[in-house]
Design a protein around this motif. Structure first.
Motif, short mmCIF file in Angstrom:
data_model
loop_
_atom_site.label_atom_id
_atom_site.label_comp_id
_atom_site.label_asym_id
_atom_site.label_seq_id
_atom_site.Cartn_x
_atom_site.Cartn_y
_atom_site.Cartn_z
N GLU A 199 0.96 -1.09 0.12
CA GLU A 199 0.02 -0.10 0.05
C GLU A 199 0.67 1.27 0.00
O GLU A 199 0.62 2.09 -0.77
CB GLU A 199 -1.00 0.05 1.40
CG GLU A 199 -1.85 1.22 1.22
CD GLU A 199 -1.50 2.26 1.80
OE1 GLU A 199 -1.95 3.49 1.31
OE2 GLU A 199 -0.55 2.50 2.53
N LEU A 200 1.84 1.24 0.79
CA LEU A 200 2.76 2.32 0.92
C LEU A 200 3.63 2.46 -0.62
O LEU A 200 3.82 3.77 -0.96
CB LEU A 200 3.69 2.41 2.07
CG LEU A 200 3.05 2.50 3.30
CD1 LEU A 200 3.92 2.07 4.56
CD2 LEU A 200 2.82 3.96 3.86
N LEU A 201 4.10 1.55 -1.09
CA LEU A 201 4.72 1.56 -2.34
C LEU A 201 3.97 2.10 -3.53
O LEU A 201 4.27 3.10 -3.88
CB LEU A 201 5.11 0.19 -2.79
CG LEU A 201 6.41 -0.50 -2.07
CD1 LEU A 201 6.53 -1.73 -2.59
CD2 LEU A 201 7.64 0.14 -2.43
N ALA A 202 2.72 1.95 -3.30
CA ALA A 202 1.54 2.34 -4.29
C ALA A 202 1.43 3.83 -3.88
O ALA A 202 1.37 4.77 -4.73
CB ALA A 202 0.33 1.66 -4.47
N LEU A 208 6.09 3.95 -5.75
CA LEU A 208 7.50 3.37 -5.64
C LEU A 208 7.15 1.86 -6.02
O LEU A 208 8.13 1.05 -5.98
CB LEU A 208 8.11 3.51 -4.30
CG LEU A 208 8.75 4.68 -4.09
CD1 LEU A 208 8.78 4.81 -2.51
CD2 LEU A 208 10.04 4.94 -4.90
N THR A 209 5.88 1.47 -6.57
CA THR A 209 5.61 0.23 -6.85
C THR A 209 6.53 -0.47 -7.72
O THR A 209 7.11 -1.81 -7.60
CB THR A 209 4.03 0.19 -7.16
OG1 THR A 209 3.21 0.57 -6.43
CG2 THR A 209 3.74 -1.60 -7.41
N MET A 237 13.83 9.17 -4.59
CA MET A 237 13.37 8.04 -4.32
C MET A 237 13.39 7.44 -2.91
O MET A 237 12.60 6.82 -2.24
CB MET A 237 13.59 6.85 -5.22
CG MET A 237 13.00 7.39 -6.82
SD MET A 237 13.80 6.14 -7.88
CE MET A 237 13.21 4.63 -7.45
N ARG A 238 14.87 7.73 -2.60
CA ARG A 238 15.40 7.28 -1.18
C ARG A 238 14.47 7.75 -0.02
O ARG A 238 14.27 7.42 0.96
CB ARG A 238 16.65 7.20 -1.32
CG ARG A 238 17.41 6.50 -0.10
CD ARG A 238 18.77 6.73 -0.06
NE ARG A 238 19.40 5.82 -1.04
CZ ARG A 238 20.08 6.61 -1.90
NH1 ARG A 238 20.26 7.94 -2.35
NH2 ARG A 238 20.78 5.75 -3.07
#
Length: 255
Positions: A118-121, A125-126, A140-141
Protein backbone atom coordinates in the motif's frame (compact mmCIF):
# COMPACT_ATOMS: atom_id res chain seq x y z
CA UNK A 1 -7.15 21.75 10.26
CA UNK A 2 -8.75 21.91 13.70
CA UNK A 3 -8.24 24.23 16.64
CA UNK A 4 -6.71 21.40 18.68
CA UNK A 5 -2.98 21.80 19.32
CA UNK A 6 -0.88 18.82 18.26
CA UNK A 7 2.33 20.47 19.53
CA UNK A 8 2.67 23.12 22.19
CA UNK A 9 5.99 24.57 23.34
CA UNK A 10 6.32 27.24 26.04
CA UNK A 11 9.50 28.88 27.32
CA UNK A 12 11.73 26.06 26.07
CA UNK A 13 15.43 26.46 26.94
CA UNK A 14 18.47 24.32 26.26
CA UNK A 15 22.22 24.83 26.55
CA UNK A 16 25.26 22.78 25.58
CA UNK A 17 27.82 23.64 28.23
CA UNK A 18 28.13 27.41 28.26
CA UNK A 19 26.48 27.77 24.85
CA UNK A 20 22.78 28.65 25.05
CA UNK A 21 20.99 27.28 22.01
CA UNK A 22 17.35 27.82 23.00
CA UNK A 23 16.56 30.87 25.13
CA UNK A 24 12.78 30.62 25.47
CA UNK A 25 11.00 29.06 22.49
CA UNK A 26 7.22 29.39 22.24
CA UNK A 27 5.45 27.52 19.46
CA UNK A 28 1.99 26.12 18.78
CA UNK A 29 1.17 23.70 15.94
CA UNK A 30 -2.53 23.01 15.28
CA UNK A 31 -3.54 19.41 14.59
CA UNK A 32 -3.50 18.71 10.88
CA UNK A 33 -1.30 21.71 10.06
CA UNK A 34 1.98 21.81 8.21
CA UNK A 35 4.24 24.26 10.04
CA UNK A 36 7.71 25.18 8.77
CA UNK A 37 10.37 26.07 11.32
CA UNK A 38 12.89 28.28 9.55
CA UNK A 39 16.34 29.18 10.78
CA UNK A 40 19.97 29.50 9.80
CA UNK A 41 22.56 26.85 10.62
CA UNK A 42 22.95 26.67 14.39
CA UNK A 43 19.67 28.45 15.10
CA UNK A 44 18.42 25.51 17.17
CA UNK A 45 15.91 23.88 14.81
CA UNK A 46 17.21 20.35 15.27
CA UNK A 47 17.48 20.86 19.04
CA UNK A 48 13.76 21.75 19.15
CA UNK A 49 12.90 18.63 17.14
CA UNK A 50 15.11 16.39 19.28
CA UNK A 51 13.39 17.65 22.42
CA UNK A 52 9.94 17.13 20.91
CA UNK A 53 10.96 13.61 19.84
CA UNK A 54 12.16 12.83 23.42
CA UNK A 55 15.76 12.37 22.26
CA UNK A 56 16.94 15.31 24.35
CA UNK A 57 15.70 16.82 27.61
CA UNK A 58 15.12 20.55 27.88
CA UNK A 59 16.75 22.64 30.58
CA UNK A 60 13.54 24.57 31.15
CA UNK A 61 10.09 25.24 29.80
CA UNK A 62 7.42 22.76 28.73
CA UNK A 63 6.55 20.87 25.57
CA UNK A 64 3.66 18.57 24.73
CA UNK A 65 3.06 16.44 21.63
CA UNK A 66 -0.38 14.98 20.96
CA UNK A 67 -1.30 16.02 24.49
CA UNK A 68 1.62 14.22 26.17
CA UNK A 69 4.46 15.87 28.06
CA UNK A 70 7.83 15.13 26.46
CA UNK A 71 9.59 14.81 29.83
CA UNK A 72 7.07 12.99 32.02
CA UNK A 73 5.34 10.92 29.28
CA UNK A 74 8.06 10.06 26.74
CA UNK A 75 6.61 6.63 25.92
CA UNK A 76 3.25 8.07 24.92
CA UNK A 77 4.96 10.77 22.86
CA UNK A 78 7.01 8.19 20.95
CA UNK A 79 3.88 6.22 20.13
CA UNK A 80 2.38 9.39 18.64
CA UNK A 81 5.23 10.51 16.39
CA UNK A 82 7.63 9.62 13.66
CA UNK A 83 10.89 11.38 12.89
CA UNK A 84 12.58 11.68 9.51
CA UNK A 85 16.01 13.23 9.84
CA UNK A 86 18.34 14.91 7.36
CA UNK A 87 19.62 11.74 5.71
CA UNK A 88 17.48 8.81 4.65
CA UNK A 89 17.66 5.91 7.12
CA UNK A 90 17.02 3.09 4.67
CA UNK A 91 18.88 -0.20 4.47
CA UNK A 92 20.47 -0.07 1.03
CA UNK A 93 21.08 -3.83 0.93
CA UNK A 94 17.35 -4.52 1.15
CA UNK A 95 14.80 -3.78 -1.55
CA UNK A 96 12.33 -0.97 -1.05
CA UNK A 97 9.60 -3.44 -0.21
CA UNK A 98 11.82 -5.35 2.21
CA UNK A 99 12.60 -2.12 4.07
CA UNK A 100 8.90 -1.46 4.54
CA UNK A 101 8.08 -5.03 5.54
CA UNK A 102 10.89 -4.98 8.11
CA UNK A 103 9.56 -1.84 9.81
CA UNK A 104 5.98 -3.17 9.74
CA UNK A 105 7.14 -6.36 11.45
CA UNK A 106 9.09 -4.39 14.05
CA UNK A 107 5.90 -2.46 14.76
CA UNK A 108 4.07 -5.80 15.04
CA UNK A 109 1.50 -4.92 12.43
CA UNK A 110 -0.71 -7.54 10.85
CA UNK A 111 -0.12 -8.38 7.17
CA UNK A 112 3.17 -6.45 6.81
CA UNK A 113 3.37 -7.32 3.12
CA UNK A 114 0.04 -5.60 2.46
CA UNK A 115 1.21 -2.56 4.46
CA UNK A 116 4.36 -2.41 2.32
CA UNK A 117 2.47 -2.73 -0.96
CA UNK A 118 0.00 0.00 0.00
CA UNK A 119 2.82 2.40 0.85
CA UNK A 120 4.77 1.59 -2.31
CA UNK A 121 1.68 2.48 -4.33
CA UNK A 122 0.95 5.59 -2.28
CA UNK A 123 4.48 6.93 -2.79
CA UNK A 124 4.74 5.93 -6.45
CA UNK A 125 7.41 3.31 -5.76
CA UNK A 126 5.62 0.12 -6.84
CA UNK A 127 7.78 -0.41 -9.93
CA UNK A 128 10.93 0.06 -7.84
CA UNK A 129 9.76 -2.01 -4.88
CA UNK A 130 11.74 -5.09 -5.91
CA UNK A 131 14.99 -3.20 -6.43
CA UNK A 132 17.66 -2.69 -3.81
CA UNK A 133 17.41 0.72 -2.19
CA UNK A 134 21.05 1.36 -3.14
CA UNK A 135 19.86 1.79 -6.75
CA UNK A 136 17.32 4.50 -5.87
CA UNK A 137 17.75 8.16 -6.70
CA UNK A 138 17.96 10.65 -3.86
CA UNK A 139 14.31 11.59 -4.19
CA UNK A 140 13.19 7.95 -4.31
CA UNK A 141 15.28 7.09 -1.25
CA UNK A 142 13.80 10.01 0.65
CA UNK A 143 10.25 9.04 -0.35
CA UNK A 144 10.94 5.51 0.86
CA UNK A 145 12.29 6.91 4.13
CA UNK A 146 9.14 8.98 4.67
CA UNK A 147 6.98 5.97 3.78
CA UNK A 148 8.80 3.92 6.42
CA UNK A 149 8.19 6.64 8.99
CA UNK A 150 4.43 6.50 8.36
CA UNK A 151 4.03 2.82 9.16
CA UNK A 152 1.61 2.62 12.06
CA UNK A 153 -0.07 5.93 11.09
CA UNK A 154 1.53 8.30 13.62
CA UNK A 155 -0.55 11.47 13.99
CA UNK A 156 2.53 13.75 14.19
CA UNK A 157 5.49 13.69 11.82
CA UNK A 158 8.76 15.59 12.26
CA UNK A 159 10.69 16.24 9.05
CA UNK A 160 14.11 17.59 9.97
CA UNK A 161 15.55 19.21 6.82
CA UNK A 162 14.28 16.36 4.62
CA UNK A 163 15.57 17.78 1.32
CA UNK A 164 19.15 18.51 2.40
CA UNK A 165 21.54 17.46 -0.35
CA UNK A 166 18.84 16.67 -2.91
CA UNK A 167 18.86 18.00 -6.45
CA UNK A 168 15.98 20.31 -7.50
CA UNK A 169 13.97 17.52 -9.16
CA UNK A 170 14.28 15.22 -6.13
CA UNK A 171 13.40 18.10 -3.84
CA UNK A 172 10.17 18.70 -5.72
CA UNK A 173 9.35 14.98 -5.54
CA UNK A 174 9.63 15.22 -1.76
CA UNK A 175 7.51 18.39 -1.75
CA UNK A 176 4.76 16.50 -3.54
CA UNK A 177 4.96 13.74 -0.91
CA UNK A 178 4.78 16.22 1.96
CA UNK A 179 1.76 17.98 0.42
CA UNK A 180 0.02 14.62 0.14
CA UNK A 181 0.70 13.89 3.81
CA UNK A 182 -0.71 17.23 4.90
CA UNK A 183 -3.76 16.64 2.72
CA UNK A 184 -4.47 13.43 4.65
CA UNK A 185 -4.51 15.25 7.98
CA UNK A 186 -1.07 14.36 9.34
CA UNK A 187 0.40 17.09 11.53
CA UNK A 188 3.82 17.97 10.10
CA UNK A 189 6.58 20.06 11.67
CA UNK A 190 9.12 20.74 8.94
CA UNK A 191 12.51 22.26 9.67
CA UNK A 192 14.31 23.75 6.71
CA UNK A 193 16.87 26.28 5.57
CA UNK A 194 15.19 26.54 2.17
CA UNK A 195 12.86 29.53 2.17
CA UNK A 196 11.21 28.48 -1.09
CA UNK A 197 10.35 25.16 0.54
CA UNK A 198 8.51 26.83 3.40
CA UNK A 199 6.83 29.23 1.01
CA UNK A 200 5.47 26.38 -1.13
CA UNK A 201 4.47 23.93 1.59
CA UNK A 202 3.63 25.51 4.93
CA UNK A 203 0.29 26.56 6.37
CA UNK A 204 2.23 28.57 8.94
CA UNK A 205 5.85 29.66 9.20
CA UNK A 206 7.88 30.23 12.39
CA UNK A 207 11.30 31.86 12.22
CA UNK A 208 13.81 30.75 14.87
CA UNK A 209 16.77 33.04 15.47
CA UNK A 210 19.25 33.25 18.35
CA UNK A 211 17.29 30.73 20.39
CA UNK A 212 13.79 32.17 20.16
CA UNK A 213 10.89 32.49 17.74
CA UNK A 214 10.91 35.92 16.11
CA UNK A 215 7.61 35.59 14.26
CA UNK A 216 4.97 32.91 13.74
CA UNK A 217 2.16 33.19 11.21
CA UNK A 218 0.92 32.57 7.71
CA UNK A 219 2.92 33.86 4.78
CA UNK A 220 0.27 36.56 4.31
CA UNK A 221 0.63 37.61 7.96
CA UNK A 222 4.42 37.73 7.68
CA UNK A 223 4.11 39.82 4.53
CA UNK A 224 2.07 42.39 6.48
CA UNK A 225 5.14 43.07 8.67
CA UNK A 226 6.54 45.02 5.74
CA UNK A 227 5.30 48.41 4.47
CA UNK A 228 2.62 48.32 1.75
CA UNK A 229 3.87 47.59 -1.73
CA UNK A 230 4.91 50.50 -3.91
CA UNK A 231 3.98 50.80 -7.56
CA UNK A 232 6.92 51.27 -9.87
CA UNK A 233 6.83 49.21 -13.06
CA UNK A 234 4.93 46.37 -11.34
CA UNK A 235 3.37 45.87 -7.91
CA UNK A 236 5.44 43.42 -5.89
CA UNK A 237 5.08 41.84 -2.45
CA UNK A 238 8.24 41.10 -0.43
CA UNK A 239 9.41 37.50 -0.80
CA UNK A 240 9.78 35.18 2.15
CA UNK A 241 13.55 35.41 1.64
CA UNK A 242 13.44 39.19 2.05
CA UNK A 243 11.26 38.85 5.17
CA UNK A 244 13.61 36.27 6.70
CA UNK A 245 16.79 38.23 6.01
CA UNK A 246 15.29 41.45 7.34
CA UNK A 247 14.15 39.75 10.56
CA UNK A 248 17.47 38.05 11.33
CA UNK A 249 19.75 40.89 10.25
CA UNK A 250 22.16 42.16 12.96
CA UNK A 251 20.71 45.64 12.74
CA UNK A 252 17.26 44.39 13.73
CA UNK A 253 18.28 41.85 16.38
CA UNK A 254 20.52 44.29 18.21
CA UNK A 255 18.02 47.16 18.09
Amino acid sequence: MTSTEAIRVAGLTRSYGDHRVLTGVDLSVPAGALVALLGSNGAGKTTVVRILATLLKPDGGTATVNGYDVVSQPGEVRESISLTRQFAAVDEILTGRENLVLVARLRRLKRPGDVADELLARFDLTDAGGRRAATYSGGMRRRLDIAMSLIGDPPVLFLDEPTTGLDPQSRREVWSTVRELAGRGTTVLLTTQYLEEAEHLADRIAILHEGRILVDGTLAELTQLFPPTTRELVERQPSLEEIFLALVSPARTTA
